[in-house]
Motif scaffolding. Sequence first.
Motif, PDB file in Angstrom:
ATOM      1  N   SER A  51      -1.697  -6.302   3.601  1.00 23.03           N
ATOM      2  CA  SER A  51      -0.888  -5.412   2.774  1.00 23.03           C
ATOM      3  C   SER A  51       0.160  -4.752   3.651  1.00 23.03           C
ATOM      4  O   SER A  51      -0.049  -4.567   4.854  1.00 23.03           O
ATOM      5  CB  SER A  51      -1.761  -4.348   2.112  1.00 23.03           C
ATOM      6  OG  SER A  51      -1.026  -3.622   1.144  1.00 23.03           O
TER       7      SER A  51
ATOM      8  N   HIS B 272      -8.345  -1.182  -2.729  1.00 23.14           N
ATOM      9  CA  HIS B 272      -8.088  -1.920  -1.482  1.00 23.14           C
ATOM     10  C   HIS B 272      -9.369  -2.590  -0.994  1.00 23.14           C
ATOM     11  O   HIS B 272      -9.374  -3.787  -0.644  1.00 23.14           O
ATOM     12  CB  HIS B 272      -7.571  -0.961  -0.393  1.00 23.14           C
ATOM     13  CG  HIS B 272      -6.102  -0.690  -0.446  1.00 23.14           C
ATOM     14  ND1 HIS B 272      -5.550   0.226  -1.303  1.00 23.14           N
ATOM     15  CD2 HIS B 272      -5.070  -1.202   0.276  1.00 23.14           C
ATOM     16  CE1 HIS B 272      -4.241   0.279  -1.120  1.00 23.14           C
ATOM     17  NE2 HIS B 272      -3.918  -0.590  -0.162  1.00 23.14           N
TER      18      HIS B 272
ATOM     19  N   GLU C 250      -7.824   3.590  -2.628  1.00 23.09           N
ATOM     20  CA  GLU C 250      -8.606   3.115  -1.488  1.00 23.09           C
ATOM     21  C   GLU C 250      -9.734   2.205  -1.954  1.00 23.09           C
ATOM     22  O   GLU C 250     -10.008   1.161  -1.343  1.00 23.09           O
ATOM     23  CB  GLU C 250      -9.159   4.295  -0.694  1.00 23.09           C
ATOM     24  CG  GLU C 250      -9.998   3.852   0.505  1.00 23.09           C
ATOM     25  CD  GLU C 250     -10.363   4.989   1.436  1.00 23.09           C
ATOM     26  OE1 GLU C 250     -11.272   4.795   2.266  1.00 23.09           O
ATOM     27  OE2 GLU C 250      -9.748   6.070   1.347  1.00 23.09           O
TER      28      GLU C 250
ATOM     29  N   GLU D 217      -1.846   5.031   5.012  1.00 21.30           N
ATOM     30  CA  GLU D 217      -2.144   3.712   4.455  1.00 21.30           C
ATOM     31  C   GLU D 217      -2.359   2.691   5.559  1.00 21.30           C
ATOM     32  O   GLU D 217      -3.209   1.797   5.444  1.00 21.30           O
ATOM     33  CB  GLU D 217      -1.015   3.282   3.514  1.00 21.30           C
ATOM     34  CG  GLU D 217      -0.996   4.102   2.227  1.00 21.30           C
ATOM     35  CD  GLU D 217       0.392   4.527   1.784  1.00 21.30           C
ATOM     36  OE1 GLU D 217       1.382   4.000   2.322  1.00 21.30           O
ATOM     37  OE2 GLU D 217       0.477   5.412   0.914  1.00 21.30           O
TER      38      GLU D 217
ATOM     39  N   PRO E   3       1.783  -1.443   4.633  1.00 13.53           N
ATOM     40  CA  PRO E   3       1.612   0.005   4.487  1.00 13.53           C
ATOM     41  C   PRO E   3       2.966   0.696   4.451  1.00 13.53           C
ATOM     42  O   PRO E   3       3.926   0.254   5.083  1.00 13.53           O
ATOM     43  CB  PRO E   3       0.840   0.378   5.748  1.00 13.53           C
ATOM     44  CG  PRO E   3       1.300  -0.612   6.772  1.00 13.53           C
ATOM     45  CD  PRO E   3       1.564  -1.887   6.028  1.00 13.53           C
TER      46      PRO E   3
ATOM     47  N   SER F 270       0.835  -1.209   0.000  1.00  4.88           N
ATOM     48  CA  SER F 270       0.000   0.000   0.000  1.00  4.88           C
ATOM     49  C   SER F 270       0.863   1.249   0.000  1.00  4.88           C
ATOM     50  O   SER F 270       1.572   1.516   0.970  1.00  4.88           O
ATOM     51  CB  SER F 270      -0.909  -0.013   1.238  1.00  4.88           C
ATOM     52  OG  SER F 270      -1.747  -1.149   1.237  1.00  4.88           O
TER      53      SER F 270
END
Length: 351
Positions: free
Chosen positions: A112, A96, A93, A119, A114, A53
């Motif tokens: 994920s 995601h 976003e 994130e 970040p 991310s």
Amino acid sequence: MNKITLGSKEVANYQTPYVIAEIGANHNGDMELAKKMILSAKEAGADCVKFQSWTPTSLVSKEEYERNQTYNDSKKKHFGSLKEMVEKYALTEAQHRELKDFCDSHNIAFASSPFSKEEADLLNRLNVDFFKIASMDINYIDFIKHVASFKKPIILSTGMATLAEIEKAIEACRSVGNEQIILLHCISIYPPEYKDIHLNNISMLQQAFNLPVGFSDHTIGTSIPLASVALGSCLIEKHFTLDKDLPGWDHEISANPEELKIICTESKNIVSSLGSFTRSVSEAEENKKERFRRSIVIKSNLPKGHVLTREDLTAKRPGTQIPPNEIQYVVGRILKTNMEEDSLLKWENLI
């Protein structure tokens, strides 16, 4: 802490490892490809798929973009500049959320890494099971504290890090009340040379920090991650692709579906085969003793009343009568009966 729960699975050293299929940016900005990879990883037996991310502004500075830096060790050509690749591979976003929902609907964990607080906040809102701190951020203490403050399990990758840096990262998690820490032994080379992998660091990290330790693998193939399981690796993170020839950062060093399935299946077999430190003989082995071991045998025809010497005796299958390690109790004894050549000696044959 020796056990951590990731979702519904307990993770601990010397147990069946939690397998993360690291998709990372291998989706190449294509959501349909990402979903195909999720389904393929699930079919191969992975517990989790993990992405990365970032936004075009959260990870790379303007100066770095202008320098057009490369971040892998592959000679594979990419489609454009660093900035073009970062922009194409970044997940919005909405993407995601779409991927998280897709994983939930197919019963595989979504995760994920970040690369900024924003994130991390997004992933927390998505209610991920854990957070992964990439090796590059092992010394980004403020960031680690922020992520650890969510009180969810933290997976710390240790590539490029000294023991002192690892210790400070662990202390950062604990300083905000988070004891749910898993370390990953990692060599941040893509791929590393075998001499630089140092799998024994898995055992060292287990002893040094008394934490679950896994392996973030960048080697080609399946042998090294499977070897890590024999050292107690609680988690295997392996880059994953559907096609190693696709353009992109990590496809070349990633596992394909067949290799990922081998890792998932054989890691279970390895853990099962490790067994116990206590020496024992299984029932199956006990049942083979009579067929595979030896008994004392008479070498030639001998008359009743003969005093046995070692030269009169040998040992052959089956192991149903006097075992050869008891020959000292036979030598010097007198035969009660005549004995034929190559016959098994029994205690009732002796006076």
